[in-house]
Write a protein that holds these residues in place. Sequence first.
Motif, PDB file in Angstrom:
ATOM      1  N   PRO A   1       4.031   7.927  -6.829  1.00  0.00           N
ATOM      2  CA  PRO A   1       4.167   9.390  -7.023  1.00  0.00           C
ATOM      3  C   PRO A   1       5.620   9.868  -7.017  1.00  0.00           C
ATOM      4  CG  PRO A   1       2.387   8.949  -5.506  1.00  0.00           C
ATOM      5  CD  PRO A   1       3.055   7.646  -5.762  1.00  0.00           C
ATOM      6  N   VAL A   2       6.466   9.254  -6.173  1.00  0.00           N
ATOM      7  CA  VAL A   2       7.884   9.665  -6.150  1.00  0.00           C
ATOM      8  C   VAL A   2       8.514   9.394  -7.515  1.00  0.00           C
ATOM      9  CG1 VAL A   2      10.167   9.155  -5.175  1.00  0.00           C
ATOM     10  CG2 VAL A   2       8.202   9.398  -3.656  1.00  0.00           C
TER      11      VAL A   2
ATOM     12  N   LEU B   1      11.481  14.705 -17.748  1.00  0.00           N
ATOM     13  CA  LEU B   1      10.712  15.145 -18.928  1.00  0.00           C
ATOM     14  C   LEU B   1      10.838  16.659 -19.142  1.00  0.00           C
ATOM     15  CD1 LEU B   1       8.611  13.739 -20.872  1.00  0.00           C
ATOM     16  CD2 LEU B   1       6.841  14.695 -19.405  1.00  0.00           C
ATOM     17  N   GLY B   2      10.831  17.383 -18.038  1.00  0.00           N
ATOM     18  CA  GLY B   2      10.818  18.843 -18.125  1.00  0.00           C
ATOM     19  C   GLY B   2      12.150  19.468 -18.501  1.00  0.00           C
TER      20      GLY B   2
ATOM     21  N   LEU C   1       1.014   4.056  -2.911  1.00  0.00           N
ATOM     22  CA  LEU C   1       0.548   5.427  -2.659  1.00  0.00           C
ATOM     23  C   LEU C   1       1.679   6.452  -2.573  1.00  0.00           C
ATOM     24  CD1 LEU C   1      -2.259   4.742  -0.022  1.00  0.00           C
ATOM     25  CD2 LEU C   1      -2.573   5.450  -2.386  1.00  0.00           C
ATOM     26  N   VAL C   2       2.848   6.020  -2.198  1.00  0.00           N
ATOM     27  CA  VAL C   2       3.961   6.967  -2.058  1.00  0.00           C
ATOM     28  C   VAL C   2       5.045   6.720  -3.112  1.00  0.00           C
ATOM     29  CG1 VAL C   2       5.711   7.886  -0.472  1.00  0.00           C
ATOM     30  CG2 VAL C   2       3.499   7.167   0.417  1.00  0.00           C
TER      31      VAL C   2
ATOM     32  N   ALA D   1       6.942   9.131 -10.302  1.00  0.00           N
ATOM     33  CA  ALA D   1       6.313  10.036 -11.279  1.00  0.00           C
ATOM     34  C   ALA D   1       6.968  11.415 -11.239  1.00  0.00           C
ATOM     35  CB  ALA D   1       4.817  10.151 -10.995  1.00  0.00           C
ATOM     36  N   VAL D   2       7.262  11.906 -10.035  1.00  0.00           N
ATOM     37  CA  VAL D   2       7.931  13.223  -9.907  1.00  0.00           C
ATOM     38  C   VAL D   2       9.309  13.173 -10.564  1.00  0.00           C
ATOM     39  CG1 VAL D   2       8.954  14.863  -8.265  1.00  0.00           C
ATOM     40  CG2 VAL D   2       6.667  13.973  -7.849  1.00  0.00           C
TER      41      VAL D   2
ATOM     42  N   LEU E   1      12.188  21.456 -21.589  1.00  0.00           N
ATOM     43  CA  LEU E   1      11.340  22.660 -21.718  1.00  0.00           C
ATOM     44  C   LEU E   1      12.193  23.930 -21.680  1.00  0.00           C
ATOM     45  CD1 LEU E   1       8.357  21.893 -19.310  1.00  0.00           C
ATOM     46  CD2 LEU E   1       8.281  21.989 -21.803  1.00  0.00           C
ATOM     47  N   THR E   2      11.779  24.906 -22.443  1.00  0.00           N
ATOM     48  CA  THR E   2      12.490  26.185 -22.372  1.00  0.00           C
ATOM     49  C   THR E   2      11.511  27.281 -21.952  1.00  0.00           C
ATOM     50  OG1 THR E   2      12.082  26.475 -24.720  1.00  0.00           O
ATOM     51  CG2 THR E   2      14.289  25.728 -24.090  1.00  0.00           C
ATOM     52  N   ALA E   3      11.997  28.164 -21.130  1.00  0.00           N
ATOM     53  CA  ALA E   3      11.183  29.301 -20.681  1.00  0.00           C
ATOM     54  C   ALA E   3      11.687  30.550 -21.403  1.00  0.00           C
ATOM     55  CB  ALA E   3      11.324  29.448 -19.174  1.00  0.00           C
TER      56      ALA E   3
ATOM     57  N   ILE F   1       8.831  13.372 -14.194  1.00  0.00           N
ATOM     58  CA  ILE F   1       8.480  14.741 -14.615  1.00  0.00           C
ATOM     59  C   ILE F   1       9.740  15.622 -14.662  1.00  0.00           C
ATOM     60  CG2 ILE F   1       7.281  16.858 -13.863  1.00  0.00           C
ATOM     61  CD1 ILE F   1       5.039  14.953 -12.815  1.00  0.00           C
ATOM     62  N   LEU F   2      10.596  15.461 -13.650  1.00  0.00           N
ATOM     63  CA  LEU F   2      11.837  16.255 -13.623  1.00  0.00           C
ATOM     64  C   LEU F   2      12.699  15.944 -14.851  1.00  0.00           C
ATOM     65  CD1 LEU F   2      12.830  16.093  -9.841  1.00  0.00           C
ATOM     66  CD2 LEU F   2      12.028  18.082 -11.090  1.00  0.00           C
TER      67      LEU F   2
ATOM     68  N   LEU G   1       0.834  -1.199   0.000  1.00  0.00           N
ATOM     69  CA  LEU G   1       0.000   0.000   0.000  1.00  0.00           C
ATOM     70  C   LEU G   1       0.878   1.262   0.000  1.00  0.00           C
ATOM     71  CD1 LEU G   1      -3.075   0.649   0.306  1.00  0.00           C
ATOM     72  CD2 LEU G   1      -2.612   1.051   2.713  1.00  0.00           C
ATOM     73  N   TYR G   2       1.901   1.222   0.841  1.00  0.00           N
ATOM     74  CA  TYR G   2       2.814   2.364   0.935  1.00  0.00           C
ATOM     75  C   TYR G   2       3.533   2.587  -0.391  1.00  0.00           C
ATOM     76  CZ  TYR G   2       6.321   5.547   2.781  1.00  0.00           C
ATOM     77  OH  TYR G   2       7.111   6.644   2.999  1.00  0.00           O
TER      78      TYR G   2
END
Lengths: 148, 426
Positions: A14-15, A24-25, A10-11, A17-18, A28-30, A21-22, A6-7
């Motif tokens: 997401p870790v 993947l990003g 649920l945890v 996934a973050v 990106l350019t700003a 995302i880091l 379960l842990y």
Amino acid sequence: MKAVLLYLALVGIPVLAVLGILQLGRGLTAPIAVAGTWNIEKNSPITNDSSCSALPISSDKPVLTITQSGSHLQLMFNDTDRTTLTGELHEQTISTANTPSQGQDAIGLEARVDRQAEPDSLQGVLTFRECPSRKAVTFTATHQNPVP
Amino acid sequence: MLHLPTLLLQVAVILAVSRMVGWIFRKIHQRQVIGEMVAGILLGPSLLGWLAPNLSAVIFPPASLGFLSALSQIGLIVFMFLIGLELDPQTLHRRSHAAVVTSHVSIMFPFLLGSLLSLYLYPRLSDDSVSFTNFTLFMGTAMSITAFPVLARILTERNMLRTPLGVLTIACAAVDDVTAWCILAGVVLLVRTAEGSVPFWLTLLGSLGYIAIMILGVRRLLRKFELLYRKRGAITQDMLAVMLLLVLASGWTTEWLGIHALFGAFIVGAIMPKESDFVHALLEKLNDFAVVLLLPLFFAFTGLRASVGLLNGGEMWFYFALILIAAIVGKFGGSTIAARITGTPWREASALGILMNTRGLVELVALNIGYDIGVISPTLFTMLVLMALITTFMTSPLLEWAYFRPLRSQARRSAETPESISIPPA
């Protein structure tokens, strides 16, 4: 065992996934950073016209302060009226929306950012929509310091 | 140069408006602190500067704001010490399985949504002076913060602190608080070492060494304060002065190390002895001065930085709506679902979610740090401040609607029909 699973679900997911995302990003350019204070130097002489309101860069040491949020800009001069313009940044070009604050003449600003210069510089032109007798004023500005 | 009349006028106006708006908020069953947060916004360019720019320029001339900022920072340092003081490490040790899962999910779920949102907002609200990693880590942290001190007060006022829900909530909030400060310290470290000449590993080692010294060395010294307090029956002015010196020294050290001065103040509070009489006496000494005078200065300074006018146009309000939705869904949804999965009944689980969604002034502290180090733009700062206000404001009415009202109805029904009360088997 159930608690561990379960842990992890649920945890742990997401870790991961973050972290994904880091990764993947990174591609990106700003928009380029233009926020801060810019010291203005007038390149062309200013024609005085009593029918026009005072120029926002007529002071001895004209300064332009840019507040930036992505490509959205707020440009404020250090004149007595604190002339404020809203603008956009497209790649390396700043252009204002020609919608000045209440009680101020419509002023247009267009400038190109030179990031090769040290410090960064702006080559720009001010136009006056409601005062056709006044010619456009070209200026150069150098980046003093980044803000927020 | 310091212009004392201007500073005195600023402090007086801030104090008067804060108390007035706080009083109005108390009348609508909100906490005074939320009113004070709103008062800060009202005194800034969002209202006073917009309605009466000349008056605003007289009261808050830009050149004078440095002194107001310095005062508010000192207030914040004292307040962070108080936040640390109220944090009892025992609540972290006493956690149940449900609290471990719920607290970690209540951090990770909003953190994930904040990170996901960064993919969309980074090219739109940031610039290339900020790296995507720093932006994302900050957005994740901003979404996952819970206002531990506000929660503790709400639970105390509602007599919920000793209930299973109260114990679970306070444990989760304590974990969230510590985790959020650690992540935030990490972000500050990343940003400052990227700017400066000191290598990251050196700053990191320095920070870890500092924490070790505080926990293993200074903590023992602080126990002597408690013994001295017991012996004398009060905290003397000398004791208080030494404690404040420690707070300032710790703040100076963490600022010098490259993580913010506020972390140093928080750590001294966190390692203070937690004997309730001692904590209470110390809070009594400092709380009123910090909360009544210094904290409103911080709110006003935050309000002077936030300008709702920057949200000009539907596009900006759309970004704000996304932030608000991500913040609420992440925190409320994550906490509620985790609590429910670990066996908490729906009503308690949703109450926990509502409470954990309270961001309060802890969020404002974090946002100001993010703004100071340049990770967030003025517009994003304003959006996040509004998000903090809304999520804090909604706590009391939602808690009343989702938890207390059904609880009272159930109690009434039980009283009216005694035969319906189920008696557990012997």
